[in-house]
Design a protein around this motif. Structure first.
Motif, short mmCIF file in Angstrom:
data_model
loop_
_atom_site.label_atom_id
_atom_site.label_comp_id
_atom_site.label_asym_id
_atom_site.label_seq_id
_atom_site.Cartn_x
_atom_site.Cartn_y
_atom_site.Cartn_z
N SER A 1 -4.62 6.64 -0.42
CA SER A 1 -4.80 5.77 0.74
C SER A 1 -5.63 4.53 0.46
O SER A 1 -5.47 3.50 1.13
CB SER A 1 -5.46 6.57 1.88
OG SER A 1 -6.75 7.01 1.50
N THR A 2 -6.51 4.61 -0.54
CA THR A 2 -7.45 3.51 -0.75
C THR A 2 -6.81 2.19 -1.21
O THR A 2 -7.31 1.13 -0.85
CB THR A 2 -8.55 3.93 -1.74
OG1 THR A 2 -7.96 4.61 -2.85
CG2 THR A 2 -9.54 4.86 -1.07
N PRO A 3 -5.72 2.19 -2.00
CA PRO A 3 -5.10 0.89 -2.31
C PRO A 3 -4.64 0.16 -1.07
O PRO A 3 -4.78 -1.07 -0.97
CB PRO A 3 -3.91 1.29 -3.20
CG PRO A 3 -4.34 2.55 -3.87
CD PRO A 3 -5.12 3.28 -2.80
N GLY A 4 -4.12 0.91 -0.08
CA GLY A 4 -3.71 0.29 1.17
C GLY A 4 -4.90 -0.28 1.94
O GLY A 4 -4.80 -1.35 2.54
N ILE A 5 -6.02 0.45 1.91
CA ILE A 5 -7.24 -0.04 2.58
C ILE A 5 -7.71 -1.32 1.90
O ILE A 5 -8.06 -2.30 2.57
CB ILE A 5 -8.34 1.03 2.53
CG1 ILE A 5 -7.92 2.25 3.36
CG2 ILE A 5 -9.66 0.46 3.04
CD1 ILE A 5 -8.89 3.41 3.28
N PHE A 6 -7.69 -1.34 0.57
CA PHE A 6 -8.10 -2.52 -0.19
C PHE A 6 -7.25 -3.73 0.19
O PHE A 6 -7.77 -4.80 0.52
CB PHE A 6 -7.99 -2.23 -1.69
CG PHE A 6 -8.20 -3.44 -2.56
CD1 PHE A 6 -9.47 -3.85 -2.89
CD2 PHE A 6 -7.11 -4.16 -3.05
CE1 PHE A 6 -9.67 -4.97 -3.70
CE2 PHE A 6 -7.29 -5.28 -3.84
CZ PHE A 6 -8.58 -5.69 -4.17
N PHE B 1 -13.82 -4.08 -1.51
CA PHE B 1 -14.38 -3.48 -2.72
C PHE B 1 -14.92 -2.08 -2.47
O PHE B 1 -14.58 -1.14 -3.19
CB PHE B 1 -15.50 -4.36 -3.28
CG PHE B 1 -16.23 -3.75 -4.44
CD1 PHE B 1 -15.67 -3.77 -5.71
CD2 PHE B 1 -17.47 -3.13 -4.27
CE1 PHE B 1 -16.33 -3.18 -6.79
CE2 PHE B 1 -18.13 -2.54 -5.34
CZ PHE B 1 -17.56 -2.57 -6.59
N ALA B 2 -15.74 -1.94 -1.41
CA ALA B 2 -16.41 -0.66 -1.17
C ALA B 2 -15.47 0.41 -0.62
O ALA B 2 -15.44 1.54 -1.12
CB ALA B 2 -17.58 -0.87 -0.20
N GLU B 3 -14.69 0.06 0.40
CA GLU B 3 -13.81 1.05 1.04
C GLU B 3 -12.52 1.28 0.25
O GLU B 3 -11.91 2.35 0.37
CB GLU B 3 -13.44 0.58 2.45
CG GLU B 3 -14.62 0.40 3.37
CD GLU B 3 -14.24 -0.30 4.67
OE1 GLU B 3 -13.03 -0.42 4.96
OE2 GLU B 3 -15.16 -0.75 5.39
N GLY B 4 -12.13 0.27 -0.52
CA GLY B 4 -10.88 0.38 -1.26
C GLY B 4 -11.06 0.67 -2.73
O GLY B 4 -10.88 1.81 -3.18
N PHE B 5 -11.47 -0.34 -3.49
CA PHE B 5 -11.53 -0.21 -4.95
C PHE B 5 -12.53 0.85 -5.42
O PHE B 5 -12.19 1.69 -6.27
CB PHE B 5 -11.88 -1.56 -5.57
CG PHE B 5 -12.02 -1.51 -7.06
CD1 PHE B 5 -10.91 -1.51 -7.89
CD2 PHE B 5 -13.28 -1.44 -7.65
CE1 PHE B 5 -11.04 -1.44 -9.27
CE2 PHE B 5 -13.42 -1.37 -9.03
CZ PHE B 5 -12.29 -1.38 -9.83
N LEU B 6 -13.74 0.81 -4.90
CA LEU B 6 -14.79 1.72 -5.38
C LEU B 6 -14.44 3.19 -5.09
O LEU B 6 -14.56 4.05 -5.97
CB LEU B 6 -16.13 1.36 -4.73
CG LEU B 6 -17.35 2.16 -5.21
CD1 LEU B 6 -17.55 1.96 -6.71
CD2 LEU B 6 -18.60 1.72 -4.44
N GLY C 1 0.82 -1.21 0.00
CA GLY C 1 0.00 0.00 0.00
C GLY C 1 0.85 1.26 0.00
O GLY C 1 0.57 2.21 -0.73
N PHE C 2 1.92 1.26 0.79
CA PHE C 2 2.82 2.41 0.82
C PHE C 2 3.54 2.59 -0.51
O PHE C 2 3.71 3.71 -0.99
CB PHE C 2 3.84 2.25 1.95
CG PHE C 2 3.27 2.47 3.32
CD1 PHE C 2 2.58 3.62 3.62
CD2 PHE C 2 3.44 1.51 4.32
CE1 PHE C 2 2.04 3.83 4.89
CE2 PHE C 2 2.92 1.71 5.58
CZ PHE C 2 2.22 2.87 5.87
N LEU C 3 3.96 1.50 -1.11
CA LEU C 3 4.68 1.58 -2.39
C LEU C 3 3.78 2.09 -3.50
O LEU C 3 4.20 2.89 -4.34
CB LEU C 3 5.26 0.20 -2.75
CG LEU C 3 6.39 -0.30 -1.85
CD1 LEU C 3 6.82 -1.70 -2.27
CD2 LEU C 3 7.58 0.65 -1.88
N ILE C 4 2.54 1.62 -3.51
CA ILE C 4 1.58 2.11 -4.51
C ILE C 4 1.32 3.60 -4.29
O ILE C 4 1.24 4.39 -5.25
CB ILE C 4 0.26 1.32 -4.44
CG1 ILE C 4 0.50 -0.13 -4.87
CG2 ILE C 4 -0.81 1.97 -5.33
CD1 ILE C 4 -0.71 -1.03 -4.66
N GLY C 5 1.20 4.00 -3.03
CA GLY C 5 1.00 5.41 -2.71
C GLY C 5 2.17 6.26 -3.18
O GLY C 5 1.97 7.35 -3.72
#
Length: 286
Positions: free
Chosen positions: A148-153, A202-207, A46-50
């Protein structure tokens, strides 16, 4: 197979058993750590994607932070998320253990992070970064909300792999059996549940990621707008997902609401405040 027949007698169909290994790599006995958990790798990814997204925004002229400043911001976020998330979990969900064994707050390898606590930690980290680096707080808040959402996902996917934070008992065709939900019983007698971790992923992350990225690239909202929309969308997604999620064991409800729902109401209010401030600043700038 007697086990399958037993399942089909109680439930219309057999359900997938979530019995995955929480370790990506296991170390030999006697080592300080048992191994590398998928949960930890989810945070790292998640950090790396961010970091990649923030550098992309800078290259496209949508971020005021150069690569060095971005790396510095990421360091602030790492500490904010880990400290805030862990303290939030201990204070909001496991306060009795925190009081009886304060050292347990450092046992992060055993799991236990609260997203709402992470938000508080990030807010404090952003305030410090904004003051030290003399960058607009609302602008930085928008950027952090976007990444932040990729990390949540990934964190929710890790919860699923760990077989934790399962949903309520259900017999929908996609319901799954989580052995840890009732370890005293054989798997054949454990009731299937909603895979609420996947709903949240899906809802908190991807969407939310898809919605905010579209808003960011298709328009230029005032500083603070994206952060406000993130809090509102997260609150709505979390409240909806809480309908299907089993409340944490040993955690009492607050005014009849699950703790996840209760704390999400504050996120909703915070989102409205952010948007109001953003619109006010935009109006005054004209």
């Amino acid at each position: 197979n007697k086990k399958i027949l037993y399942m089909e007698t109680i439930f219309p169909m057999a359900h997938y058993v979530v019995n995955l290994d929480p370790f990506a790599v296991r170390f030999p006995d006697g080592w300080f750590l048992e191994g590398i958990r998928w949960y930890g790798l989810a945070y790292l990814a998640g950090f790396l994607i961010g970091l990649w997204l923030l550098n992309l925004y800078y290259k496209k002229g949508r971020s005021p932070l150069n690569p060095d400043e971005t790396s510095s911001l990421l360091t602030y976020l790492v500490f904010g998320i880990i400290i805030g998330g862990r303290l939030g979990y201990m204070l909001f969900y496991d306060f009795d253990r925190f009081v009886s064994d304060p050292v347990s707050v450092f046992k992060i390898m055993n799991g236990g992070m609260a997203s709402h606590g992470g938000f508080i930690g990030v807010a404090i980290a952003l305030a410090l970064f904004s003051k030290i680096h003399k960058t607009p707080f609302l602008k930085i808040a928008d950027l952090v909300a976007l990444v932040s959402t990729p990390g949540i996902f990934l964190g929710r996917i890790a919860n699923f792999v760990n077989g934790e934070l399962w949903g309520k008992v259900s017999n929908v065709p996609w319901a799954m059996i989580f052995p840890n939900s009732d370890p005293s019983k054989p798997i054949s007698e454990i009731a299937p549940r909603h895979p609420s971790q996947l709903y949240e992923a899906f809802a908190e992350g991807f969407l939310i990621f898809a919605i905010l990225q579209y808003r960011f690239w298709k328009s230029k909202p005032p500083a603070g707008q994206i952060a406000g929309e993130f809090f509102i969308l997260y609150a709505i997604a979390r409240i909806v997902c809480e309908i299907f999620r089993e409340p944490d064991v040993g955690v009492s409800l607050i005014v009849g609401l699950s703790r996840g729902t209760f704390f999400s109401i504050f996120c909703l209010v915070l989102g409205i405040v952010f948007i109001a401030i953003a619109k006010s600043k935009k109006k005054n700038a004209k």
